[in-house]
Structure formats: structure tokens, C-alpha cells
Design an enzyme around this catalytic site. Structure first.
Site, PDB file in Angstrom:
ATOM      1  N   CYS A  48      74.770  10.570  83.702  1.00 57.56           N
ATOM      2  CA  CYS A  48      75.771   9.613  84.154  1.00 57.56           C
ATOM      3  C   CYS A  48      76.608  10.134  85.314  1.00 57.56           C
ATOM      4  CB  CYS A  48      76.683   9.217  82.995  1.00 57.56           C
ATOM      5  SG  CYS A  48      77.639  10.598  82.339  1.00 57.56           S
ATOM      6  N   ARG A  50      75.477  13.191  87.347  1.00 61.07           N
ATOM      7  CA  ARG A  50      74.783  14.197  88.155  1.00 61.07           C
ATOM      8  C   ARG A  50      73.338  13.777  88.399  1.00 61.07           C
ATOM      9  NH1 ARG A  50      75.793  18.993  86.861  1.00 61.07           N
ATOM     10  NH2 ARG A  50      77.450  18.520  85.368  1.00 61.07           N
ATOM     11  N   GLN A 121      70.181  16.147  77.097  1.00 63.92           N
ATOM     12  CA  GLN A 121      69.643  15.583  78.335  1.00 63.92           C
ATOM     13  C   GLN A 121      68.801  16.607  79.093  1.00 63.92           C
ATOM     14  OE1 GLN A 121      73.511  14.462  79.750  1.00 63.92           O
ATOM     15  NE2 GLN A 121      73.196  12.290  79.279  1.00 63.92           N
ATOM     16  N   GLY A 192      72.416  -1.695  75.525  1.00 64.24           N
ATOM     17  CA  GLY A 192      71.502  -0.572  75.661  1.00 64.24           C
ATOM     18  C   GLY A 192      71.012  -0.062  74.322  1.00 64.24           C
TER      19      GLY A 192
END
Length: 446
Positions: A48, A50, A121, A192
Site C-alpha cells: 500500500c 511501497r 507481504q 475486497g
């Protein structure tokens, strides 16, 4: 082989530019490998706040060509000017690559320092690259070491012990803005069905919120709520849910967003305040919704500004672990590269010896004399290789292993080969984009 990275983050450029750079990120690594011989491996880390590309090039002299190829690919996919794209990235090489990624994975470089979501992530970025066949062996080791470092930081320090994350800080802000801070009385709509949506659902429930609806234009809402609870929305039920909601949270980041005009129409006549939390880098909600009467808009920038600071002691301990892990990784990498060079030199030398012994046997047969000659030659070769082997390790300890490898090429024509690609991940990864959403509100990516 040399590692490098192109880094664009919230710390250096605005989030709008980060979002633009990340357009088409899922195909970037594959196209870069097929389009440039200077890129031997690539892993893309897009979150969100980078957008970072980790690559491996054959030689330090190839890094600039690899960078240029990646910049050109990004420019083509985003429509941004190449010079703007180039200026947006900081380029790291050598030990800076591992130092930065280890800090990122440990939450030290996050908008909310110490948050744990980034570690997942980083792991998923590697899995995606392995699935696509773009993760070189060097990059696999880099990302695996980053994940281990993040675990060590979590286990050995108090960093992140408060469980802060981008989602949790956003919900704390929403609580402060609410007339009634009791989440058990609130109705929430989540856009989402990805990792952020899952984290959001969990944190909403921790706060007591039980009336949670989920929208996914790809049809994944039913499966999502089947394991997490909540109510699945479709194009027919979404407008009514938004009209009655106290909070709506965007976690998808699709190309289409909730427009202010549509939201005003859906919310017409509502007396309660709606808090819109936009956690998507590319904006799930039109920024203009924050100007509507009865709507409070929270964004990633709001979260960044409101994030509490970690204690200095925890930060120092975590930084020490990261620095130590990065140094150890670089030492291991240098030793690995020089080991390959030593093996290549020995193989070359023994091949020469074997060829000469074939000539001896052809002339004199497999006699005792031939065996004595072979024994003497092998002993001589071992002695001759001793000093080059010792020097190789000395150079590697000083970070000069590339000089040794270059010398082998210049003197003997020996090319030190290292594997360029790691095996694909065992678990499949879905890289597909979601389809169209209802015109009433939006499209989203699951």
C-alpha cells in the site's frame, strides 16, 4: 552475480506516484527477464505504500543496463515519462540491498513502525516470483533470509508487541471520529477479499463489530465469508448496505473506485455519519467523498501521520538484529560465490590433467609407471591450487571475490556459472484481476 534493488516508498515520494508505478506490477518481472539479458532474476514487492523491485544481474557492470530495462518496462506499462520513473527510484546494490529488505520485512521501514503485515507481504512476493519462474537462487536466499530476520526481530524484541498495523491504526482513528465508539453497534462494509480484507475482518471482530458485509465483484465474497463470517454482498444488495453502513473500508485497489456522486446518491437522506477508510494505494474511494456532508474520509496518509512511535530501545534492538543479519548474509553470499570460483578452477585444472593422462596411457598403457605419473601430477596440482584457494577466501572476506572471478576469466577463460532461476513455488498463486463491478459503486480486485 550481483543483487540490486529499485526502491520507491512513502518516505521519498507521494503515494499517488507509488500507485502509478505499481500499475501492471504482476507482469513486470516476467517481461523484464525476457526483455533484457542484464536481468537474471526479479522479485516485485508492491504494497500500500511501497513499490520495490529486487533483481539479480550477471555482473556489477550490468546493473545500470538492468535498471534501464526495468525503468523502460515500467514507463511502457504506466504511461509515465521514463525520466520521472527513473527519478522515483533509489537504486541499491551490494550490502545495501539486504540491509534495506531486512529492515522492510521487520517493519522498521513501515508507515506504522513495527507492523507485522509487511512480513507476510515479503513472503508472498517471493512465492509469486517463484510461481512465475523469475526468482533467481540469489533472490530466493535473500528473501528467505529477510523472513527469518523478521521472525528474529519479533521473537527477540518488543518491536510490534502492541500489535499495531495500518488497519489497526485506521480503526483507532475511526473510533476517535465516531460519535459512538462502541463497535458492537456499528455496521461495516468491506470492499475486497484479499489479505488486507482478511486482516480488517479479524480486527473488526476483535473490536466487537459483528455486522460485517463483504463485496467482491469477482464473486469471491461468498467463499470469503464462508470461512470468516459476515454477509456476502452482490450488485443488488451493495447499495442498500452502503446506505446503512457506519463504516466502509476499501482494501482492494482496483482501477475503478467509489465515486463521490454515486455515494452521495446512495447515502441521500441518511442522518448518520459514514466513516470511509481507504486503505488501497490506488484509492478505492474517490478523494472527493471526504467533501460530502456526513462523510469522514481516512486515507493511508492519515494513518501515517497518526501512527504512534515505537520505543527507542526496541528500535535499537531491532536495528541491531537487522544489521547483524545483513552482514551475515553478505558474508555467506561472498563465500558462496568464491566457492563456485574455486570449484571451477579445480575442475578446469583436473580436466587438463585428465587430458594429459589420456595421452600418457595411450603411449605407455595402464602401467605402474603411468599410475606413478598420475599420482605425482595430482599431488602437484593440489599444491599449485593451495595458494589460489587461500587467496580466494582472503579476497572474499574483504568483499573482493569479484576480482578473483574476473582474474579466472582473464587468465584461463574460466566462466564461473551460478544458477539463475530457482524452482517454482509448490503452492499456486492467483495473479488474476477481478472483473467488472456494479455500476452503482465500483470494481475491485479480490
Amino acid at each position: 552475480m550481483v543483487l540490486f534493488s529499485l526502491v520507491a516508498t512513502h518516505a521519498d515520494i507521494d503515494l499517488e506516484t507509488v500507485a502509478q508505478l505499481s500499475t501492471g506490477a504482476s507482469e513486470l518481472a516476467t517481461s523484464a527477464l525476457s526483455g533484457s539479458p542484464a536481468v537474471k532474476g526479479a522479485v516485485v514487492l508492491a504494497t500500500c505504500n511501497r513499490f520495490e523491485i529486487y533483481g539479480e544481474a550477471p555482473h556489477p557492470d550490468d546493473v545500470e543496463a538492468a535498471r534501464a530495462a526495468l525503468v523502460a518496462q515500467i514507463s511502457e506499462r504506466t504511461g509515465l515519462n521514463e525520466q520521472l520513473v527513473s527519478r522515483s527510484f533509489n537504486t541499491r546494490t551490494g550490502g545495501e540491498v539486504s540491509q534495506h529488505l531486512f529492515a522492510v520485512s521487520s517493519g522498521l521501514d513501515s508507515a506504522v513502525v513495527g507492523e507485522r503485515e509487511i512480513a507476510g507481504q515479503v513472503r508472498r512476493a517471493l512465492i509469486n516470483a517463484q510461481h512465475e519462474g523469475t526468482a533467481s537462487s540469489g533472490l530466493v536466499r535473500l528473501f528467505q533470509a529477510a523472513s527469518k530476520t523478521a521472525k528474529d526481530v519479533g521473537a527477540q524484541t518488543a518491536l510490534g508487541s502492541r500489535g499495531l498495523s495500518i488497519v489497526s491504526v485506521a480503526l483507532d482513528l475511526a473510533t476517535d471520529l465516531s460519535e459512538n465508539p462502541d463497535w458492537s453497534a456499528k455496521k461495516a462494509v468491506v470492499f475486497g477479499t484479499g489479505a488486507y480484507a482478511g486482516a480488517t475482518m479479524s480486527l473488526l471482530r476483535e473490536r466487537g463489530c459483528t455486522d460485517i458485509s463483504v463485496f467482491s465483484s469477482s464473486g469471491r465474497a461468498e467463499g470469503f465469508v464462508a470461512t470468516r463470517g459476515g454477509k456476502a454482498l452482490d450488485s443488488d444488495t451493495l447499495p442498500a448496505a452502503v446506505a446503512a453502513a457506519d463504516v466502509m473500508i476499501g482494501c482492494s485497489g482496483s482501477d475503478t473506485r467509489v465515486e463521490a456522486e454515486e455515494l452521495a446518491r446512495v447515502r441521500a437522506g441518511s442522518a448518520q455519519t459514514l466513516i470511509a477508510i481507504d486503505l488501497a494505494l490506488t484509492h478505492d474511494f474517490d478523494p472527493a467523498v471526504g467533501e460530502l456532508d456526513g462523510v469522514e474520509l481516512l486515507t493511508l496518509e492519515s494513518v501515517r501521520l497518526a501512527a504512534p512511535q515505537e520505543q527507542a530501545e526496541s528500535l535499537a534492538q531491532a536495528s541491531g538484529i537487522v544489521t547483524g543479519a545483513a552482514a551475515a548474509f553478505e558474508q555467506e553470499r561472498e563465500a558462496r560465490s568464491v566457492d563456485s570460483a574455486i570449484v571451477a578452477l579445480r575442475r578446469h585444472t583436473m580436466n587438463v590433467l585428465d587430458a594429459e593422462m589420456e595421452k600418457v596411457r595411450a603411449r605407455h598403457g595402464c602401467t605402474a609407471a603411468a599410475e606413478e605419473v598420475e599420482f605425482a601430477l595430482r599431488r602437484m596440482v593440489k599444491q599449485l591450487l593451495h595458494v589460489p584457494t587461500v587467496r580466494a577466501r582472503e579476497l572474499a572476506s574483504n568483499g573482493q571475490q569479484e576480482q578473483y572471478i574476473a582474474a579466472l576469466d582473464a587468465l584461463y577463460g574460466i566462466t564461473v556459472e551460478q544458477p539463475a532461476a530457482a524452482p517454482a513455488a509448490e503452492c499456486p498463486v492467483d495473479h488474476g484481476r477481478a472483473g467488472q463491478a456494479p455500476a452503482d459503486v465500483r470494481r475491485e480486485t479480490a
